[in-house]
Enzyme design. Structure first.
Site, mmCIF file in Angstrom:
data_model
loop_
_atom_site.group_PDB
_atom_site.id
_atom_site.type_symbol
_atom_site.label_atom_id
_atom_site.label_comp_id
_atom_site.label_asym_id
_atom_site.label_seq_id
_atom_site.Cartn_x
_atom_site.Cartn_y
_atom_site.Cartn_z
ATOM 1 N N CYS A 134 71.441 -10.661 50.473
ATOM 2 C CA CYS A 134 72.417 -10.140 49.516
ATOM 3 C C CYS A 134 71.842 -9.945 48.111
ATOM 4 O O CYS A 134 72.444 -9.261 47.282
ATOM 5 C CB CYS A 134 73.617 -11.074 49.457
ATOM 6 N N ASN B 187 81.874 -7.894 52.625
ATOM 7 C CA ASN B 187 80.527 -8.265 52.191
ATOM 8 C C ASN B 187 79.516 -7.379 52.927
ATOM 9 O O ASN B 187 79.425 -7.428 54.148
ATOM 10 C CB ASN B 187 80.301 -9.744 52.515
ATOM 11 N N HIS C 91 77.709 -9.200 43.456
ATOM 12 C CA HIS C 91 77.749 -9.113 44.911
ATOM 13 C C HIS C 91 79.154 -9.444 45.389
ATOM 14 O O HIS C 91 79.774 -10.422 44.945
ATOM 15 C CB HIS C 91 76.730 -10.089 45.499
#
Length: 320
Positions: A111, A277, A247
């Site tokens: 990520c 996500n 994020h």
């Protein structure tokens, strides 16, 4: 010289899957998912691939920047879900774009991958080795999810985001990043096991596993600190930042970061409600959304921040 983002692009699969849709195939509910994460829907690949999404996002970024593919000196792709081990995703994008003058390679930092790619481009540009670059995050995480694990699979989506960076006098003001491999297994997925004439295996495919509480504690502790370090290096305060692009893992994490930085939540745009996500693609997709909706003006200062598996983290302060 420093790097300056001059164009963005993004792409998500056509199939939109809501929490209610998932409740029809597993023991979950819209209320359970939304109350814990803020996620309401995600886009899942059916016909699309990591490569096709990356190519689409990259073409849109080049168009937005007014840059031809032949002008690129460097392409860096951040991904944990490429379609092939070899060739790399970046080389596949290079071929599709016709970026014949670009060096291409991938980064695997989950990520945080887009932030690590940004930092790498910055180093290239400060050393004079690169004038124009394309960085992208692209993921089809649905193929590495255990769709029987309702605590994990509902969190993730598929998509790609890209940015074109040009060497200019102003732009990136600071980039910081870090890793803590000692805690890496709280978010993990195994690769192929050893299988050769001397070692046989019957192991099943591995899927993503996550200790959600540990990841949450890591994020709310590390991300504000990382952003504060980047702000200090840039010589600016949080009050001077127009937009914090984080994020998109969990709404509670973003709210905790805003509280720690003593900034209004309105400065923290979110698209996790619609996208979930998307790992390395999360930050650049949101950046493109914000850019194309006119939510940031030229010369404003913004923050980008990523965090996730590894464990890894990164933050950047830049002038738009």
């Amino acid at each position: 010289m420093t790097g300056r983002i001059c164009g963005t692009g993004s792409a998500v699969p056509k199939l939109r899957v809501t929490n209610d849709d998932l409740s029809k195939i597993m023991d979950t509910s819209d209320e359970w998912i939304k109350s814990r994460t803020g996620i309401e829907a995600r886009h899942l690949a059916t016909e699309e691939t990591t490569t096709s999404l990356a190519i689409e996002a990259s073409r849109l970024a080049l168009e937005n920047a007014g840059v031809e593919a032949e002008e690129l000196d460097l392409i860096i792709a951040a991904t944990v879900s490429s379609d092939h081990i070899i060739p790399t995703l970046s080389c596949e994008v290079q071929s599709a774009l016709g970026a014949v003058n670009a060096t291409a390679f991938d980064i695997g930092a989950a990520c945080s991958g887009f932030l690590f790619a940004l930092s790498t481009v910055q180093a290239y540009m400060m050393s004079g080795q690169c004038k124009k670059a394309l960085i992208l995050g692209a993921e089809v995480l649905s193929k590495i999810m255990d769709w029987n694990d309702r605590s994990t699979c509902v969190l993730f989506g598929d998509g790609a985001g890209a940015a074109v960076i040009s060497a200019e006098d102003t732009g990136i003001m600071s980039v910081v990043h870090g890793s803590d491999g000692a805690k890496g297994m709280v978010l993990a997925c195994d690769n192929r096991p050893v299988n050769n004439p001397y070692k046989k295996t019957t192991a099943d495919l591995s899927y993503v596993s996550m200790n959600g509480q540990e990841v949450y504690k890591f994020a709310v502790r590390t991300v504000p600190k990382c952003i504060e370090q980047a702000l200090e290096q840039a010589g600016v305060t949080a009050d001077e930042i127009s937009c914090f692009i984080l994020h998109q893992a969990n709404r509670r994490i973003i709210e905790a970061v805003a509280k720690r930085l003593k900034q209004p939540i309105e400065k923290f745009p979110m698209n996790l409600m619609e996208c979930g996500n998307i790992s390395a693609a999360s930050v650049p997709i949101l950046l493109d959304n914000v850019n194309r909706h006119g939510m940031i003006e030229k010369e404003e200062k913004i923050v980008l921040a990523g965090f996730g598996a590894g464990l890894t983290w990164g933050a950047a302060v830049l002038t738009w």
